[in-house]
Motif scaffolding. Structure first.
Motif, PDB file in Angstrom:
ATOM      1  N   THR A  75      -6.250  -6.083  -4.774  1.00  0.00           N
ATOM      2  CA  THR A  75      -4.573  -5.561  -4.264  1.00  0.00           C
ATOM      3  C   THR A  75      -3.612  -5.656  -5.538  1.00  0.00           C
ATOM      4  O   THR A  75      -2.747  -4.724  -5.259  1.00  0.00           O
ATOM      5  CB  THR A  75      -4.490  -6.881  -3.462  1.00  0.00           C
ATOM      6  N   SER A  76      -3.916  -6.347  -6.539  1.00  0.00           N
ATOM      7  CA  SER A  76      -2.836  -6.238  -7.516  1.00  0.00           C
ATOM      8  C   SER A  76      -3.164  -4.556  -8.018  1.00  0.00           C
ATOM      9  O   SER A  76      -1.899  -4.145  -8.297  1.00  0.00           O
ATOM     10  CB  SER A  76      -3.229  -7.222  -8.507  1.00  0.00           C
ATOM     11  N   ILE A  77      -4.226  -4.228  -8.213  1.00  0.00           N
ATOM     12  CA  ILE A  77      -4.199  -2.817  -8.611  1.00  0.00           C
ATOM     13  C   ILE A  77      -3.762  -1.877  -7.896  1.00  0.00           C
ATOM     14  O   ILE A  77      -2.904  -0.681  -8.290  1.00  0.00           O
ATOM     15  CB  ILE A  77      -5.939  -2.366  -8.948  1.00  0.00           C
ATOM     16  N   LEU A  78      -4.011  -1.868  -6.467  1.00  0.00           N
ATOM     17  CA  LEU A  78      -3.210  -1.070  -5.453  1.00  0.00           C
ATOM     18  C   LEU A  78      -2.015  -1.249  -5.480  1.00  0.00           C
ATOM     19  O   LEU A  78      -1.172  -0.148  -5.154  1.00  0.00           O
ATOM     20  CB  LEU A  78      -4.038  -1.269  -4.220  1.00  0.00           C
ATOM     21  N   GLY A  79      -1.171  -2.438  -5.745  1.00  0.00           N
ATOM     22  CA  GLY A  79       0.219  -2.681  -5.645  1.00  0.00           C
ATOM     23  C   GLY A  79       0.614  -1.995  -6.792  1.00  0.00           C
ATOM     24  O   GLY A  79       1.911  -1.317  -6.890  1.00  0.00           O
ATOM     25  N   ALA A  80       0.240  -2.126  -8.136  1.00  0.00           N
ATOM     26  CA  ALA A  80       0.614  -1.252  -9.337  1.00  0.00           C
ATOM     27  C   ALA A  80       0.558   0.209  -9.165  1.00  0.00           C
ATOM     28  O   ALA A  80       1.431   0.968  -9.533  1.00  0.00           O
ATOM     29  CB  ALA A  80      -0.426  -1.742 -10.302  1.00  0.00           C
ATOM     30  N   GLU A  81      -0.681   0.655  -8.469  1.00  0.00           N
ATOM     31  CA  GLU A  81      -0.712   2.224  -8.119  1.00  0.00           C
ATOM     32  C   GLU A  81       0.542   2.549  -7.257  1.00  0.00           C
ATOM     33  O   GLU A  81       1.349   3.543  -7.503  1.00  0.00           O
ATOM     34  CB  GLU A  81      -1.755   2.585  -7.515  1.00  0.00           C
ATOM     35  N   TRP A  82       0.985   1.808  -6.256  1.00  0.00           N
ATOM     36  CA  TRP A  82       2.083   1.960  -5.259  1.00  0.00           C
ATOM     37  C   TRP A  82       3.327   2.138  -5.883  1.00  0.00           C
ATOM     38  O   TRP A  82       4.063   3.129  -5.694  1.00  0.00           O
ATOM     39  CB  TRP A  82       1.968   0.946  -4.135  1.00  0.00           C
ATOM     40  N   LEU A 130       0.093  -0.643   3.330  1.00  0.00           N
ATOM     41  CA  LEU A 130      -1.209  -0.948   3.718  1.00  0.00           C
ATOM     42  C   LEU A 130      -1.879   0.200   4.283  1.00  0.00           C
ATOM     43  O   LEU A 130      -3.120   0.342   4.161  1.00  0.00           O
ATOM     44  CB  LEU A 130      -0.610  -1.785   5.027  1.00  0.00           C
ATOM     45  N   ILE A 131      -1.189   1.258   4.625  1.00  0.00           N
ATOM     46  CA  ILE A 131      -2.002   2.617   4.952  1.00  0.00           C
ATOM     47  C   ILE A 131      -2.481   3.033   3.742  1.00  0.00           C
ATOM     48  O   ILE A 131      -3.737   3.450   3.650  1.00  0.00           O
ATOM     49  CB  ILE A 131      -1.068   3.593   5.777  1.00  0.00           C
ATOM     50  N   PHE A 132      -1.758   2.909   2.557  1.00  0.00           N
ATOM     51  CA  PHE A 132      -2.121   3.299   1.247  1.00  0.00           C
ATOM     52  C   PHE A 132      -3.262   2.486   0.756  1.00  0.00           C
ATOM     53  O   PHE A 132      -4.405   2.993   0.466  1.00  0.00           O
ATOM     54  CB  PHE A 132      -0.763   3.225   0.307  1.00  0.00           C
ATOM     55  N   CYS A 133      -3.166   1.178   1.055  1.00  0.00           N
ATOM     56  CA  CYS A 133      -4.349   0.258   0.810  1.00  0.00           C
ATOM     57  C   CYS A 133      -5.600   0.809   1.600  1.00  0.00           C
ATOM     58  O   CYS A 133      -6.683   0.844   1.090  1.00  0.00           O
ATOM     59  CB  CYS A 133      -4.033  -1.144   1.062  1.00  0.00           C
ATOM     60  N   LYS A 176       4.862   8.538  -1.607  1.00  0.00           N
ATOM     61  CA  LYS A 176       5.117   7.528  -0.959  1.00  0.00           C
ATOM     62  C   LYS A 176       5.851   8.126   0.754  1.00  0.00           C
ATOM     63  O   LYS A 176       5.598   7.444   1.562  1.00  0.00           O
ATOM     64  CB  LYS A 176       6.321   6.612  -1.438  1.00  0.00           C
ATOM     65  N   ASP A 177       6.627   9.200   0.679  1.00  0.00           N
ATOM     66  CA  ASP A 177       7.067   9.798   2.028  1.00  0.00           C
ATOM     67  C   ASP A 177       5.803  10.114   2.801  1.00  0.00           C
ATOM     68  O   ASP A 177       6.211   9.887   4.043  1.00  0.00           O
ATOM     69  CB  ASP A 177       7.986  10.977   1.553  1.00  0.00           C
TER      70      ASP A 177
END
Length: 126
Positions: free
Chosen positions: A31-38, A10-13, A46-47
């Motif tokens: 949100t789907s695009i952000l999930g794919a990027e994540w 969620l911070i990434f979003c 990610k760390d």
């Protein structure tokens, strides 16, 4: 500050949503695009977000040393008790009573009957 600390995704979003937000895109598409990027991010990136989430959680725990919990309402009291567990979907291994009765009933039929039946069927081909 929100009622609970948020996770690293969620911070990434929060940081990347303005880059993908357009008038022609809905929130679910963004949100789907952000999930794919994540999912495509390397672990080092990610760390960084995980560290930010840990820091936010520590700050939250300092500012909310005694978090309030809501009492369970009477109408919500039994909602969780009727959920299906994973154990109920396992196949039954014990035979049912009816199957046991049928197998006990046909126990007198031995192999000679089937030999006779096969010979009769082979001689009386239709």
């Amino acid at each position: 500050m929100s009622s609970k600390p948020i996770c690293s995704f969620l911070i990434f979003c929060e940081e990347n949503r303005p880059l993908h937000k357009r008038p022609d895109r809905g929130n679910s598409e963004v949100t789907s695009i952000l999930g794919a990027e994540w999912r495509s991010l390397d672990q080092e990136t990610k760390d960084q977000y995980i560290k930010k989430a840990v820091l936010r959680k520590q700050l939250y725990n300092k500012t909310h040393p005694y978090p309030q919990t809501r009492e369970v309402r009477p109408e919500d009291k039994y909602k969780m008790s009727f959920k299906i567990t994973k154990n109920t979907s396992t196949p039954v291994t014990k035979p049912r009573k009816r199957q046991q009765q049928v197998s006990n009933h046909l126990s007198f039929v031995d192999n000679s009957f089937y030999v006779y039946l096969e010979s009769w069927l082979s001689s009386n081909k239709c």
